[in-house]
Design an enzyme around this catalytic site. Sequence first.
Site, PDB file in Angstrom:
ATOM      1  N   SER A 204       0.817  -1.008   0.016  1.00 61.15           N
ATOM      2  CA  SER A 204      -0.022   0.167   0.014  1.00 61.15           C
ATOM      3  C   SER A 204       0.920   1.324  -0.040  1.00 61.15           C
ATOM      4  CB  SER A 204      -1.041   0.219   1.092  1.00 61.15           C
ATOM      5  OG  SER A 204      -1.755  -0.833   0.886  1.00 61.15           O
TER       6      SER A 204
ATOM      7  N   TYR B 203      -4.085   3.633   7.346  1.00 62.50           N
ATOM      8  CA  TYR B 203      -5.317   2.876   7.521  1.00 62.50           C
ATOM      9  C   TYR B 203      -5.993   3.696   8.655  1.00 62.50           C
ATOM     10  CZ  TYR B 203      -2.375  -0.257   5.037  1.00 62.50           C
ATOM     11  OH  TYR B 203      -1.416  -1.174   4.273  1.00 62.50           O
TER      12      TYR B 203
ATOM     13  N   TYR C 243      -2.904  -3.106 -10.561  1.00 59.10           N
ATOM     14  CA  TYR C 243      -2.780  -2.756  -9.209  1.00 59.10           C
ATOM     15  C   TYR C 243      -2.137  -3.974  -8.412  1.00 59.10           C
ATOM     16  CZ  TYR C 243      -4.423  -2.252  -4.489  1.00 59.10           C
ATOM     17  OH  TYR C 243      -4.546  -2.136  -2.954  1.00 59.10           O
TER      18      TYR C 243
ATOM     19  N   VAL D 100       1.276  -3.431   4.355  1.00 60.97           N
ATOM     20  CA  VAL D 100       1.147  -4.730   5.154  1.00 60.97           C
ATOM     21  C   VAL D 100       2.414  -5.711   4.817  1.00 60.97           C
ATOM     22  CG1 VAL D 100      -1.216  -4.914   5.071  1.00 60.97           C
ATOM     23  CG2 VAL D 100      -0.086  -6.009   3.334  1.00 60.97           C
TER      24      VAL D 100
ATOM     25  N   LYS E 241       0.496   3.425  -2.776  1.00 60.24           N
ATOM     26  CA  LYS E 241      -1.000   4.249  -3.262  1.00 60.24           C
ATOM     27  C   LYS E 241      -0.677   5.723  -3.356  1.00 60.24           C
ATOM     28  CE  LYS E 241      -3.838   0.744  -1.173  1.00 60.24           C
ATOM     29  NZ  LYS E 241      -4.373   0.139   0.164  1.00 60.24           N
TER      30      LYS E 241
END
Length: 344
Positions: free
Chosen positions: A83, A260, A208, A278, A86
Amino acid sequence: MHAESDPDAIDPLIGKMRAAAAPFRRTLQELHRSYAGLFDGAVATYIPELALADPSWFGISVATADGLVFEIGDSGRPFSIQSISKPFVFGMAIQDHGRDQVLRRVGVEPTGEAFNSIVLDEATNRPFNPMVNAGAIATTDLIEGADAGERFKRLLAMFRRFTGRDIHIDNAVFLSERITGHRNRAIAHLMRNFGMVGDRFEESLELYFQQCSILVTCRDLAIMGATLANGGQNPLTGETALEPQYVKDVLSIMLSCGMYDFAGEWAYRTGLPAKSGVSGGIVAVVPGVAGIGVYSPLLDPKGNSVRGIRVCQDLSRKFGLHAFEARFSGPSFHDECHPPRRGT
């Protein structure tokens, strides 16, 4: 500490710089020593390849906006970016399309939900923000290119500009993501139902998965953070990775949504734009000053690196790095990283 080279013979001033920066090295050594024995949390298992990580892996790297790099521990060990990709893809989408068009497709509001929640803002017909999976898939869907291959090459080229080196994916992680990514497929199909993504959404979902499988190191994260701290210009290569006017968009979303459903407490306690993944990485940015990269695969229940949070909180507290700390009488982060200039 793992130094990449020894240029002292080329310019004796470099040796003096290193000697003057010794206090900051000691700070990183102390942080690493303090938390290397912390084994709270658990390695991510929902992507099978991530479950293979050794809980003892732990690296810290700091890169300044003018190109000094400090690192200790497993700072050169590669891991999948997950992530952390992103916000950088969000920046690329804005640079491709402009703010207005991107914001028509994805919002910027924190959700308070887990990163993989199937929650969409039906009132605005958008995912809530680009840091949750739904918003990230919608953002990746905006990446331009004639076909999947060209779009993937453009993504890799963007990350190369941020890291200053050639970037590759971990095929084992990619296949693992692909095979087990049922929830992300469900999110993508639901968004297609609402018209939140385009006709080639399945291709975008594959992109992705590839994006999340890019291999980086703790040092890479620090340099990526330093590039944002330096107005979008990589301090090691001098190459522009993101146009300066869009850096604030990326940093804003990192501060409000990057950690998050821990984002609010992170902003309150640490006060730095940041993004976690993660696999155990965290990148944090001290605007105008430095990027911080931490890698440790032991995660808390929200999916953030336990050691990574502690390291960033300690650095923020010690050097007064919180974005809203108006006055601070302690040691200067910049001064501790840098020696006096020549002739002073």
